[in-house]
Write a protein that holds these residues in place. Structure first.
Motif, PDB file in Angstrom:
ATOM      1  N   ALA A  13      50.016  50.855  26.654  1.00 38.99           N
ATOM      2  CA  ALA A  13      49.572  50.367  25.440  1.00 38.99           C
ATOM      3  C   ALA A  13      49.323  48.462  24.780  1.00 38.99           C
ATOM      4  O   ALA A  13      48.087  48.244  24.694  1.00 38.99           O
ATOM      5  CB  ALA A  13      50.790  50.718  23.587  1.00 38.99           C
ATOM      6  N   ALA A  14      50.150  47.713  26.069  1.00 41.91           N
ATOM      7  CA  ALA A  14      50.327  46.695  25.746  1.00 41.91           C
ATOM      8  C   ALA A  14      48.827  45.749  27.363  1.00 41.91           C
ATOM      9  O   ALA A  14      48.727  45.424  26.511  1.00 41.91           O
ATOM     10  CB  ALA A  14      51.568  46.157  27.214  1.00 41.91           C
ATOM     11  N   LEU A  15      48.318  46.812  27.944  1.00 42.05           N
ATOM     12  CA  LEU A  15      46.943  46.612  28.734  1.00 42.05           C
ATOM     13  C   LEU A  15      46.220  47.337  27.785  1.00 42.05           C
ATOM     14  O   LEU A  15      46.134  48.893  27.775  1.00 42.05           O
ATOM     15  CB  LEU A  15      47.096  47.028  30.178  1.00 42.05           C
ATOM     16  CG  LEU A  15      48.642  46.914  30.880  1.00 42.05           C
ATOM     17  CD1 LEU A  15      48.741  47.193  32.238  1.00 42.05           C
ATOM     18  CD2 LEU A  15      48.437  45.250  31.104  1.00 42.05           C
ATOM     19  N   LYS A  16      45.268  46.856  26.848  1.00 46.67           N
ATOM     20  CA  LYS A  16      44.466  47.026  26.529  1.00 46.67           C
ATOM     21  C   LYS A  16      43.175  47.222  26.979  1.00 46.67           C
ATOM     22  O   LYS A  16      42.626  46.009  27.211  1.00 46.67           O
ATOM     23  CB  LYS A  16      44.685  46.595  24.914  1.00 46.67           C
ATOM     24  CG  LYS A  16      45.550  46.367  24.562  1.00 46.67           C
ATOM     25  CD  LYS A  16      45.325  46.167  22.966  1.00 46.67           C
ATOM     26  CE  LYS A  16      46.390  46.445  21.936  1.00 46.67           C
ATOM     27  NZ  LYS A  16      46.119  45.636  20.407  1.00 46.67           N
ATOM     28  N   GLY A  17      42.670  47.466  27.842  1.00 44.30           N
ATOM     29  CA  GLY A  17      41.176  48.056  28.273  1.00 44.30           C
ATOM     30  C   GLY A  17      40.811  49.181  28.601  1.00 44.30           C
ATOM     31  O   GLY A  17      41.372  50.464  28.403  1.00 44.30           O
ATOM     32  N   ILE A  22      43.058  49.996  34.078  1.00 45.44           N
ATOM     33  CA  ILE A  22      44.707  50.439  33.919  1.00 45.44           C
ATOM     34  C   ILE A  22      45.160  50.763  35.157  1.00 45.44           C
ATOM     35  O   ILE A  22      45.770  50.711  36.064  1.00 45.44           O
ATOM     36  CB  ILE A  22      44.203  50.744  32.479  1.00 45.44           C
ATOM     37  CG1 ILE A  22      44.854  50.938  31.181  1.00 45.44           C
ATOM     38  CG2 ILE A  22      46.616  51.015  32.633  1.00 45.44           C
ATOM     39  CD1 ILE A  22      44.796  50.708  30.327  1.00 45.44           C
ATOM     40  N   ALA A  23      44.124  52.075  35.825  1.00 49.04           N
ATOM     41  CA  ALA A  23      44.622  53.080  36.569  1.00 49.04           C
ATOM     42  C   ALA A  23      44.730  51.857  37.955  1.00 49.04           C
ATOM     43  O   ALA A  23      45.756  52.127  39.010  1.00 49.04           O
ATOM     44  CB  ALA A  23      43.634  54.472  37.211  1.00 49.04           C
ATOM     45  N   THR A  24      43.305  51.266  38.419  1.00 44.73           N
ATOM     46  CA  THR A  24      43.550  50.132  39.177  1.00 44.73           C
ATOM     47  C   THR A  24      44.722  48.954  39.151  1.00 44.73           C
ATOM     48  O   THR A  24      45.194  48.847  40.446  1.00 44.73           O
ATOM     49  CB  THR A  24      42.302  49.287  39.258  1.00 44.73           C
ATOM     50  OG1 THR A  24      41.038  50.559  39.226  1.00 44.73           O
ATOM     51  CG2 THR A  24      42.167  48.664  40.417  1.00 44.73           C
ATOM     52  N   ASN A 215      48.247  42.038  38.990  1.00 42.69           N
ATOM     53  CA  ASN A 215      46.622  42.647  38.337  1.00 42.69           C
ATOM     54  C   ASN A 215      45.691  42.662  37.828  1.00 42.69           C
ATOM     55  O   ASN A 215      44.759  42.742  37.646  1.00 42.69           O
ATOM     56  CB  ASN A 215      46.521  44.132  39.584  1.00 42.69           C
ATOM     57  CG  ASN A 215      47.743  43.695  40.573  1.00 42.69           C
ATOM     58  OD1 ASN A 215      47.036  44.194  42.189  1.00 42.69           O
ATOM     59  ND2 ASN A 215      49.111  43.401  41.579  1.00 42.69           N
ATOM     60  N   TRP A 216      46.613  43.014  36.445  1.00 45.12           N
ATOM     61  CA  TRP A 216      45.261  43.605  35.313  1.00 45.12           C
ATOM     62  C   TRP A 216      44.482  42.234  35.017  1.00 45.12           C
ATOM     63  O   TRP A 216      43.779  42.086  34.273  1.00 45.12           O
ATOM     64  CB  TRP A 216      46.504  43.403  34.200  1.00 45.12           C
ATOM     65  CG  TRP A 216      45.374  43.467  33.014  1.00 45.12           C
ATOM     66  CD1 TRP A 216      46.171  43.045  31.857  1.00 45.12           C
ATOM     67  CD2 TRP A 216      44.800  44.466  32.695  1.00 45.12           C
ATOM     68  NE1 TRP A 216      44.860  42.837  30.751  1.00 45.12           N
ATOM     69  CE2 TRP A 216      44.429  44.756  30.825  1.00 45.12           C
ATOM     70  CE3 TRP A 216      44.581  46.141  32.997  1.00 45.12           C
ATOM     71  CZ2 TRP A 216      43.482  44.849  30.628  1.00 45.12           C
ATOM     72  CZ3 TRP A 216      43.484  46.894  31.734  1.00 45.12           C
ATOM     73  CH2 TRP A 216      43.456  46.313  30.835  1.00 45.12           C
ATOM     74  N   LYS A 217      45.383  41.233  35.541  1.00 42.98           N
ATOM     75  CA  LYS A 217      45.276  39.952  35.056  1.00 42.98           C
ATOM     76  C   LYS A 217      43.625  39.372  35.989  1.00 42.98           C
ATOM     77  O   LYS A 217      42.855  37.931  36.109  1.00 42.98           O
ATOM     78  CB  LYS A 217      45.739  38.645  35.001  1.00 42.98           C
ATOM     79  CG  LYS A 217      47.497  38.794  33.859  1.00 42.98           C
ATOM     80  CD  LYS A 217      48.338  37.960  33.327  1.00 42.98           C
ATOM     81  CE  LYS A 217      49.352  37.904  32.859  1.00 42.98           C
ATOM     82  NZ  LYS A 217      49.990  37.062  32.274  1.00 42.98           N
ATOM     83  N   ALA A 218      44.237  39.944  37.501  1.00 45.21           N
ATOM     84  CA  ALA A 218      43.285  39.075  38.354  1.00 45.21           C
ATOM     85  C   ALA A 218      41.875  40.213  38.385  1.00 45.21           C
ATOM     86  O   ALA A 218      41.250  39.426  38.416  1.00 45.21           O
ATOM     87  CB  ALA A 218      44.099  39.856  39.559  1.00 45.21           C
TER      88      ALA A 218
END
Length: 218
Positions: A13-17, A22-24, A215-218
């Protein structure tokens, strides 16, 4: 085997995308945690003076083994669980069948050997076979010692890390010295606690969210 696992926190829920991103991010984060935990556990073993061979028994794997998943998991284990556990707890090792544990002294020359028919920690039987010298048992209140004639002297320091050796004999025994102690026999030994595996595992488990976020931000 001793195993440690880390669960992925519910951060979707915090990682909206999109789901693939998300899985990566989760899979990459768990891989980094796996590698970091394995490396720290190996360093902990070598830092405790227990050797690279024991350190290398720590293995890590991330699931899924191929592709990416929002349910990725980390798995770290050792193939020497009993030995790792003994140094982690500071266990007491007792001789089996009412016998003694034989601990080689510096006079034994080497602590381990490697010969064509096998390898491992040196034992009184192996020492006698390799040197051709018969050991004599001298009892004591706590167990005893196995001694060799004083004309036998331990090898020079530069040879002590070899895994095979020949006996070195002096021309004459030291004055007043009739024998040298090759093995000390005791009914049990208390291993000093040298590892704190649980603390290391918890430290890396706490890093899971940050690793995924990076990794999400990268």
């Amino acid at each position: 085997m001793t195993r440690f696992s880390a669960q992925v926190p519910d951060i979707r829920a915090a990682l909206k995308g999109d789901e693939v991103r998300i899985a990566t991010s989760i899979t990459a984060g768990m891989q980094q945690v796996t590698d970091g935990l394995k490396a720290d556990l190996r360093s902990e073993v070598t830092g405790a003076g227990l050797g690279q061979r024991l350190a290398n028994t720590w293995r890590g794997q991330t699931f899924p083994t191929a592709g990416v998943s929002a349910d990725a998991a980390a798995y770290v284990s050792t193939k020497a669980a009993k030995l790792i556990d003994a140094f982690d707890r500071g266990a007491t090792i007792r001789a089996q069948n009412k016998k003694y544990l034989a601990i080689p002294t510096d006079e034994a020359g080497v602590k381990h050997i490697s010969i064509s028919k096998g390898s491992g920690r040196i034992t009184p039987a192996v020492w006698e076979r390799e040197t051709g010298i018969k050991l004599r048992f001298v009892p004591s209140k706590t167990g005893g010692v196995l001694v060799a004639p004083a004309r036998y002297r331990r090898q020079a320091i530069r040879f002590q890390k070899r895994k095979s050796f020949k006996p070195i004999k002096e021309g004459a025994a030291d004055k007043g010295r009739d024998f040298v102690v090759i093995f000390v026999l005791v009914p049990q030994v208390k291993l000093r606690k040298r590892l704190d595996v649980d603390a290391t595992a918890k430290r890396w488990a706490a890093r899971v969210p940050a690793a995924i976020e990076a990794n999400w931000k990268a």
